[in-house]
Design a protein around this motif. Structure first.
Motif, mmCIF file in Angstrom:
data_model
loop_
_atom_site.group_PDB
_atom_site.id
_atom_site.type_symbol
_atom_site.label_atom_id
_atom_site.label_comp_id
_atom_site.label_asym_id
_atom_site.label_seq_id
_atom_site.Cartn_x
_atom_site.Cartn_y
_atom_site.Cartn_z
ATOM 1 N N UNK A 1 -46.665 31.476 -41.391
ATOM 2 C CA UNK A 1 -46.231 30.475 -40.408
ATOM 3 C C UNK A 1 -46.959 29.140 -40.507
ATOM 4 N N UNK A 2 -48.262 29.193 -40.850
ATOM 5 C CA UNK A 2 -49.009 27.942 -40.953
ATOM 6 C C UNK A 2 -49.119 27.621 -42.439
ATOM 7 N N UNK A 3 -48.512 26.532 -42.857
ATOM 8 C CA UNK A 3 -48.296 26.260 -44.285
ATOM 9 C C UNK A 3 -49.588 26.226 -45.097
ATOM 10 N N UNK A 4 -50.600 25.466 -44.643
ATOM 11 C CA UNK A 4 -51.804 25.349 -45.468
ATOM 12 C C UNK A 4 -52.626 26.635 -45.416
ATOM 13 N N UNK A 5 -52.450 27.396 -44.324
ATOM 14 C CA UNK A 5 -53.167 28.665 -44.191
ATOM 15 C C UNK A 5 -52.705 29.645 -45.264
ATOM 16 N N UNK A 6 -51.414 29.836 -45.385
ATOM 17 C CA UNK A 6 -50.907 30.790 -46.381
ATOM 18 C C UNK A 6 -51.224 30.299 -47.797
ATOM 19 N N UNK A 7 -51.186 28.986 -47.984
ATOM 20 C CA UNK A 7 -51.493 28.439 -49.311
ATOM 21 C C UNK A 7 -52.942 28.757 -49.693
ATOM 22 N N UNK A 8 -53.844 28.594 -48.716
ATOM 23 C CA UNK A 8 -55.256 28.838 -48.991
ATOM 24 C C UNK A 8 -55.588 30.309 -49.183
ATOM 25 N N UNK B 1 -59.386 23.347 -35.156
ATOM 26 C CA UNK B 1 -58.063 23.659 -35.718
ATOM 27 C C UNK B 1 -56.985 22.709 -35.214
ATOM 28 N N UNK B 2 -57.358 21.803 -34.316
ATOM 29 C CA UNK B 2 -56.352 20.903 -33.754
ATOM 30 C C UNK B 2 -55.235 21.704 -33.108
ATOM 31 N N UNK B 3 -53.992 21.278 -33.375
ATOM 32 C CA UNK B 3 -52.832 22.014 -32.842
ATOM 33 C C UNK B 3 -52.076 22.712 -33.971
ATOM 34 N N UNK B 4 -52.720 22.893 -35.119
ATOM 35 C CA UNK B 4 -52.000 23.442 -36.281
ATOM 36 C C UNK B 4 -51.428 24.830 -36.006
ATOM 37 N N UNK B 5 -52.275 25.723 -35.478
ATOM 38 C CA UNK B 5 -51.778 27.079 -35.225
ATOM 39 C C UNK B 5 -50.941 27.140 -33.944
ATOM 40 N N UNK B 6 -51.288 26.327 -32.959
ATOM 41 C CA UNK B 6 -50.507 26.389 -31.715
ATOM 42 C C UNK B 6 -49.091 25.856 -31.948
ATOM 43 N N UNK B 7 -48.941 24.898 -32.864
ATOM 44 C CA UNK B 7 -47.590 24.430 -33.196
ATOM 45 C C UNK B 7 -46.835 25.483 -34.013
ATOM 46 N N UNK B 8 -47.545 26.118 -34.950
ATOM 47 C CA UNK B 8 -46.887 27.127 -35.792
ATOM 48 C C UNK B 8 -46.450 28.338 -34.966
ATOM 49 N N UNK B 9 -47.238 28.682 -33.931
ATOM 50 C CA UNK B 9 -46.945 29.889 -33.145
ATOM 51 C C UNK B 9 -46.390 29.590 -31.754
ATOM 52 N N UNK B 10 -46.204 28.300 -31.455
ATOM 53 C CA UNK B 10 -45.657 27.954 -30.135
ATOM 54 C C UNK B 10 -46.577 28.327 -28.990
#
Lengths: 419, 419
Positions: free
Chosen positions: A14-21, A167-176
């Motif tokens: 769901x979080x693009x840079x997370x899965x990439x890393x 983490x800013x809002x990166x995960x909260x945006x990915x997971x709503x």
């Protein structure tokens, strides 16, 4: 809290840079209960995704914030080349995850936790870490900012010993993950995560250890004082054992972590070596002559040979307790001071790329003004194997010129080879 | 200690009955770091195999024995139907593993640990478990004998709440775990293992809980006393807060685990329900009138309504501390007594299969003399869903006749439906 360690693969995506890393490092469960699974399960490499899956259900209103949880758990990151404690396929850690109503609150939390880790490193582990901010290239996959504590090991390599992420809002945006604020507005939460792992155990070993084995700072040593009784003839035993019991009791009551090794299967010489290897800070020997003199022999793990050995230390409770507590404090302070001296004598201030190359080739750390590009950073890595360990929080004053480009630089960065 | 959770599949296969028992429950990692693995890895369902792999390296001589280790870890057993805390795909536990020079020593260790679990259940969790030996059919896969503590839940089902195994030489023979004894003979070690898990949390919930939520025994309650301040007008706040702080300090200093909920976002009524649901044993309310009277209101979680409420309990430190400590002791004892009464009124002594069927169909436990075959035991399971929970250690005296076959029986067994 404790979250499941098997994370549906779709969460990780769901979080693009997370899965990439993380995708190159994943262990995947594909068979469960004898059957091929419809969706692969990731053995957690870190828990941001599954935590956010639940935070989304738990958080509705500003009244639910801040939400701050911690778990102690095992995590798995596939490693091609492992190194005990430092790079292991599975390791143990604590991971904290928090959600806040504002960016400012999240930033404050991330900073507070790197401060907690820094204090722990200095005051307990006697490791003089350098706290700072990671470069963009080295930032955690999914974070806006990563703070780190960097430690210099005995071989002068850098160890990333703990991190804290905004983490800013990166995960909260990915997971709503949203909440209603005091004005009735729906907002995404602001988050942090932070962790310290069994890798830190490796840091302790490689900061203080020597060829004889471990050398544990007294504040974290499970055994602070080992007592080795010594007797030769049968009739000596009773009197020595009595004195040993009494000394053990005195130290225990004073809150000192003390152990007696009275095994008759091993010689005193074997025990001396064994507890040196185990890093016990202080050894007390008690033989028949010591009992007669109402005294003991005290040895320091950190000062080898005769220099670290004191004869005739009184068994009188208050004198003995003060003496041992004093020695433990001395050792704690001395280990930290030694590590600071070692660290500082191996960091070179550089003002050109040539100077950096020279410092790195000598195995040292290089510190210099840096405002060059991510591409330049990767070029340094390719040519020298050194990476930016951090932009230290402690910065020199005055204007600076990037040692790579000659452009103005706001900060110095520390470069080093790492594990 | 901490052992890796990924166990090569070939390890699991070494002990024949172990692999037979566990293979339907395994989660398998088949992909790591993006590649198909040459050998599948089992996510540990229990650690006997990997422990023995290392014990074989660590144990050489009788001097190395007994070797006793414990780890706190997560384990995975694939479940088709999960139930929170009771049957979960992943759970947390402690698992102890020991190796001894003789069978007698191993047997003593296995018995000692089931005693430790029994004491913990009675004295801390207020759960009146029945300790005993498992039938051959229910013995752990790889053990010679399994000891168990069996608890009766609120719905009268049996919960296996902890086990201790005498493993004999099964794993030491499979893994070649040998030692040289004092006479220079090479022998296989004798082993035990024992565990208690997060399932026990489920046991606590389902032994004591009611429709309002948890009811935690004071000795294990993270919060023993919740203080709820009550004020209406603004000028009441200061005086109430001052009294609340003072009461909190008094209780804390007396070693009581106390928490104040002074959030202004929730009403007192909401808090009452919330901490009842959380199972906090004692609630203290303090309002302006209580402050004037120098007293507090004390409520017991385990006695509902007015009956459990005491007004005018003095704030004078020594009186208050004694009162609260007394109440916590009362609650601890009362929860255990209630559970014992419930347990005993739901165990039926049976002397025929018909009586067993009747007891089980009423949801009760059946206890009766048993010396029938494994096949008979499985027939009972098929026809009634009840299994032998244990042959309790506490046995009636005198000669007995098996209720199934009429043959002489040395022991009574307890049958019940379980989770």
């Amino acid at each position: 809290m404790y979250f499941p360690q098997f994370i549906p693969y779709s969460f990780i995506e769901k979080e693009a840079s997370h899965v990439e890393g993380f995708s190159p490092e994943l262990a995947l469960v594909t068979i469960g209960g004898g059957k091929e699974l419809e969706e692969k399960l990731v053995v957690r490499p870190t828990s941001e995704t599954i935590v956010n899956h639940m935070f989304t259900k738990w958080i509705q209103s500003y009244r639910d914030l801040p939400l701050m949880i911690n778990q102690w758990a095992n995590v798995t990151r596939w490693e091609m080349r492992t190194k005990p404690f430092i790079r292991t396929l599975e390791f143990l850690w604590q991971e904290g995850h928090t959600a806040h109503a504002t960016l400012e609150e999240a930033e404050k939390e991330a900073m507070q936790m790197i401060d907690v880790y820094t204090k722990f490193a200095f005051e307990h582990a006697a490791i003089p870490v350098i706290p700072g901010r990671k470069s963009r290239v080295e930032t955690f996959a999914g974070a806006n900012r990563t703070y780190t504590i960097e430690a210099m090991m005995g071989d002068k390599k850098a160890l990333q010993a703990g991190t804290s992420h905004n983490l800013g809002q990166n995960f909260s945006r990915a997971f709503g993950t949203q909440f209603m604020d005091e004005n009735g507005q729906i907002e995404h939460v602001w988050q942090t995560s932070w962790a310290i792992s069994t890798r830190f155990v490796g840091g302790i070993i490689m900061t203080h250890g020597d060829d004889a084995g471990l050398m544990l700072p007294p504040r974290i040593a499970p055994i602070q004082v080992i007592i080795v009784p010594i007797w030769k003839k049968g009739d000596e035993k009773a009197v020595v054992v009595e004195a040993v019991d009494s000394v053990q009791k005195i130290l225990k009551e004073a809150g000192i972590r003390v152990k007696v090794d009275d095994s008759e299967l091993r010689t005193p010489g074997w025990k001396f070596n064994h507890y040196e290897m185990k890093g016990v800070p202080v050894r007390i020997e008690i033989g028949p002559r010591d009992v007669t003199n109402k005294s003991v022999v005290v040895s320091r793990r950190d000062v080898p040979g005769k220099q670290g050995k004191e004869f005739g230390v009184s068994m009188e409770p208050s004198i003995l307790v003060n003496h041992i507590k004093g020695r433990l404090d001395d050792i704690q302070a001395s280990l930290l001071q030694k590590a600071i001296t070692f660290r500082d004598s191996n960091i070179v201030d550089v003002s050109s790329y040539g100077e950096l190359k020279e410092a790195i080739s000598e195995g040292k750390w290089a510190r210099g003004p840096w405002s060059a590009s991510d591409a330049d950073e990767l070029k340094v890595k390719e040519e020298t194997s050194a990476t930016i360990r951090c932009y230290p929080f402690e910065q020199p004053e005055g204007t600076k010129k990037c040692f790579m480009t000659g452009n103005p630089a706001e900060e110095v960065a520390i470069f080093a080879k790492s594990y």
